[in-house]
Design a protein around this motif. Structure first.
Motif, PDB file in Angstrom:
ATOM      1  N   TRP A 245       0.831  -1.202   0.000  1.00  0.00           N
ATOM      2  CA  TRP A 245       0.000   0.000   0.000  1.00  0.00           C
ATOM      3  C   TRP A 245       0.867   1.254   0.000  1.00  0.00           C
ATOM      4  CZ3 TRP A 245      -0.807   3.578   4.178  1.00  0.00           C
ATOM      5  CH2 TRP A 245      -1.783   4.542   3.891  1.00  0.00           C
ATOM      6  N   PHE A 246       1.943   1.267   0.812  1.00  0.00           N
ATOM      7  CA  PHE A 246       2.834   2.425   0.838  1.00  0.00           C
ATOM      8  C   PHE A 246       3.503   2.634  -0.516  1.00  0.00           C
ATOM      9  CE2 PHE A 246       2.904   1.927   5.567  1.00  0.00           C
ATOM     10  CZ  PHE A 246       2.461   3.209   5.864  1.00  0.00           C
ATOM     11  N   GLU A 247       3.772   1.532  -1.230  1.00  0.00           N
ATOM     12  CA  GLU A 247       4.402   1.633  -2.552  1.00  0.00           C
ATOM     13  C   GLU A 247       3.401   1.929  -3.649  1.00  0.00           C
ATOM     14  OE1 GLU A 247       6.333  -2.096  -2.945  1.00  0.00           O
ATOM     15  OE2 GLU A 247       8.001  -1.603  -1.585  1.00  0.00           O
ATOM     16  N   GLY A 248       2.119   1.967  -3.321  1.00  0.00           N
ATOM     17  CA  GLY A 248       1.098   2.252  -4.315  1.00  0.00           C
ATOM     18  C   GLY A 248       0.794   1.087  -5.243  1.00  0.00           C
ATOM     19  N   ARG A 254      -8.758  -1.271   4.237  1.00  0.00           N
ATOM     20  CA  ARG A 254      -9.462  -0.400   5.174  1.00  0.00           C
ATOM     21  C   ARG A 254     -10.321   0.627   4.454  1.00  0.00           C
ATOM     22  NH1 ARG A 254      -8.246  -1.367  10.271  1.00  0.00           N
ATOM     23  NH2 ARG A 254      -6.220  -2.251  10.848  1.00  0.00           N
ATOM     24  N   ASP A 255      -9.881   1.064   3.278  1.00  0.00           N
ATOM     25  CA  ASP A 255     -10.645   2.065   2.549  1.00  0.00           C
ATOM     26  C   ASP A 255     -11.088   1.600   1.169  1.00  0.00           C
ATOM     27  OD1 ASP A 255      -8.227   2.150   1.153  1.00  0.00           O
ATOM     28  OD2 ASP A 255      -7.518   3.886   2.275  1.00  0.00           O
ATOM     29  N   THR A 256     -10.778   0.350   0.809  1.00  0.00           N
ATOM     30  CA  THR A 256     -11.175  -0.203  -0.486  1.00  0.00           C
ATOM     31  C   THR A 256     -11.750  -1.595  -0.277  1.00  0.00           C
ATOM     32  OG1 THR A 256      -9.383   1.022  -1.587  1.00  0.00           O
ATOM     33  CG2 THR A 256     -10.401  -0.794  -2.816  1.00  0.00           C
ATOM     34  N   GLY A 274     -16.954 -12.056  -3.042  1.00  0.00           N
ATOM     35  CA  GLY A 274     -17.374 -11.015  -2.111  1.00  0.00           C
ATOM     36  C   GLY A 274     -16.307  -9.953  -2.015  1.00  0.00           C
ATOM     37  N   SER A 275     -16.318  -9.214  -0.916  1.00  0.00           N
ATOM     38  CA  SER A 275     -15.356  -8.130  -0.736  1.00  0.00           C
ATOM     39  C   SER A 275     -15.106  -7.916   0.752  1.00  0.00           C
ATOM     40  CB  SER A 275     -15.872  -6.833  -1.377  1.00  0.00           C
ATOM     41  OG  SER A 275     -17.129  -6.474  -0.816  1.00  0.00           O
ATOM     42  N   ILE A 276     -13.914  -7.397   1.049  1.00  0.00           N
ATOM     43  CA  ILE A 276     -13.543  -7.076   2.426  1.00  0.00           C
ATOM     44  C   ILE A 276     -14.332  -5.847   2.889  1.00  0.00           C
ATOM     45  CG2 ILE A 276     -11.672  -6.265   3.904  1.00  0.00           C
ATOM     46  CD1 ILE A 276     -11.337  -9.117   3.277  1.00  0.00           C
ATOM     47  N   ASN A 277     -14.870  -5.895   4.091  1.00  0.00           N
ATOM     48  CA  ASN A 277     -15.562  -4.715   4.618  1.00  0.00           C
ATOM     49  C   ASN A 277     -15.169  -4.384   6.058  1.00  0.00           C
ATOM     50  OD1 ASN A 277     -16.927  -6.718   6.067  1.00  0.00           O
ATOM     51  ND2 ASN A 277     -18.904  -5.690   5.880  1.00  0.00           N
ATOM     52  N   PHE A 278     -14.155  -5.098   6.603  1.00  0.00           N
ATOM     53  CA  PHE A 278     -13.739  -4.778   7.972  1.00  0.00           C
ATOM     54  C   PHE A 278     -12.367  -5.366   8.252  1.00  0.00           C
ATOM     55  CE2 PHE A 278     -13.416  -6.537  12.312  1.00  0.00           C
ATOM     56  CZ  PHE A 278     -13.357  -5.349  13.028  1.00  0.00           C
ATOM     57  N   LEU A 279     -11.507  -4.549   8.878  1.00  0.00           N
ATOM     58  CA  LEU A 279     -10.248  -4.992   9.473  1.00  0.00           C
ATOM     59  C   LEU A 279     -10.224  -4.472  10.902  1.00  0.00           C
ATOM     60  CD1 LEU A 279      -7.562  -4.307   6.695  1.00  0.00           C
ATOM     61  CD2 LEU A 279      -8.628  -6.482   7.282  1.00  0.00           C
TER      62      LEU A 279
END
Length: 405
Positions: A245-248, A254-256, A274-279
């Motif tokens: 994530w830091f490297e892009g 958390r936000d995607t 499905g998709s992630i909706n919580f960490l």
């Protein structure tokens, strides 16, 4: 012979018997000599090269997926409890059925509450009558005070009596509302849509009602579509995702809503998406893992809370990779190798670094080039350094050798 002594007779007898072994030895020597005069024995012909099937690696854009073990849980779960106590008259649902919000589940005997409501109605009528009387007395006092027939003090007392009558009316109205609510609460309905459990109280039993959580448990309801799956991410994987994530190179979950794929027990490939909706906001100090959650569609209601599943989570940015059939990979002690046919049709064992499976093919991170001819069939007949008869196979499923897809 008669004139000879005994020793001479022994010598002559010995000379007469001894030629037989020499004759046999001569015959054997002659036989070996004749055998040596024949043609030389021909040598065995060399075996032909072993037939094998070869194919070039498939080159295409892939994305790594990490796999975790998860457990399904309902998005919403409700324990159905009565808000009023009494005897259960009837159970109005079938155990394990799908119920809709507002469906009737239990009926508690309403007669005691109906009696209280009737009493409250009478008290309200009495309070309203007192209000009317207080109004008339106040109006009369206001008229008489103008002629000084009554004092101001009497008027104030009558005004206060009217206010008290209004307060008593309000209290009576509240008592009637409570009584009517209790009658309504005798019909226990489903608070949400989902699958109901079995009934825990049968008709004829007495249940306790309360708004503080101490009432009798009647049953429970869970929602099924959509459904959550919880899984624990190890610390190393979390650090890897943070670095990407830091490297892009990968969005943060958390936000995607990063996509996931779920494989159920008994399945060989993912069947749900499905998709992630919580960490979670911290790692578990006892296990070193981060609790994560994805939401999965369950339109056929076949997944139940408590089931296990294998969760595949996107683990990298898309990249170009070489892929081969997984059957072409062999194990040499602690190494993974593939057998490559060189230009002179001899076999070479090539150590490789494996990646994940992608659409039935194995990603090769290191050790192969796009133009290598990899043996995908007949590995057991291949010998390092020996020649083979390679036959080119069609491109493996998922792309063409050396091409992007």
């Amino acid at each position: 012979m008669t004139g000879l002594d005994g020793s001479e007779q022994f010598v002559k007898r010995h000379d007469f018997v001894s030629p037989r072994p020499r004759v046999i030895a001569g015959l054997l020597a002659a036989a070996f000599g004749l055998a040596g005069c024949g043609q030389p024995t021909p040598q065995a012909a060399a075996p032909p090269p072993a037939p094998v099937t070869v194919a070039q690696p498939v080159k295409r854009t892939v994305t790594d997926w990490d796999e975790f073990t998860g457990r399904f849980e309902a998005m919403e779960e409700v324990q159905v409890r009565p808000r009023v106590g009494g005897f259960v008259n009837s159970v109005e649902f079938q155990d394990g059925a799908i119920v809709r919000q507002g469906d009737l589940l239990y009926v508690i005997d309403p007669r005691p509450f109906e009696a209280v409501a009737t009493q409250a109605e009478g008290q309200l009528s009495d309070a309203r009558a007192k209000v009317e009387l207080a109004k008339r007395e106040l109006d009369r006092g206001l008229s008489l005070v103008q002629t000084s027939a009554v004092s101001e003090q009497v008027v104030d007392q009558r005004r206060q009596a009217l206010q008290a009558a209004h307060a008593a009316e309000t209290q009576a109205e509240g008592a009637l509302k409570v009584a009517k609510l209790n009658i309504e609460f005798t019909h226990v309905t489903a608070p949400l849509t989902g699958r109901v459990s079995r009934h825990l109280v049968s008709p004829g039993n007495l249940v306790q009602g309360s708004d503080t959580g101490t009432s009798t448990l009647l049953t429970s309801i869970v929602t099924l579509d959509p459904i959550y799956i919880y899984f624990d991410m190890d610390e190393a994987t979390f650090i890897k995702y943070s670095k990407l994530w830091f490297e892009g190179r990968r969005p943060s979950s958390r936000d995607t809503a990063n996509p996931v794929q779920v494989t159920l027990a008994g399945e060989t490939k993912p069947s749900r998406e499905g998709s992630i909706n919580f960490l979670d906001n911290r790692l578990d100090v006892s296990t070193g893992t981060l609790r994560s959650r994805a939401v999965i569609k369950n339109t056929d209601l076949s997944i139940l809370p408590g089931q296990f599943g294998r969760v595949r989570l996107i683990g990298s940015a898309p990249y170009e990779a070489l892929l081969i059939p997984d059957v072409a990979v062999a194990t040499d002690q602690s190494r993974k190798i593939v057998f490559v046919v060189k230009p002179d049709d001899t076999v070479e064992a090539r150590p490789v670094t494996l990646g994940p499976l992608d659409d039935g093919l194995r990603v090769i991170r290191e050790g192969l080039k796009a133009d290598d001819r990899v043996i995908i069939n007949g590995i057991q007949r291949a010998r390092v350094g020996a020649k083979v008869a390679p036959q080119t196979a069609p491109a493996p499923a998922g792309g063409k050798p050396g091409d992007k897809s």
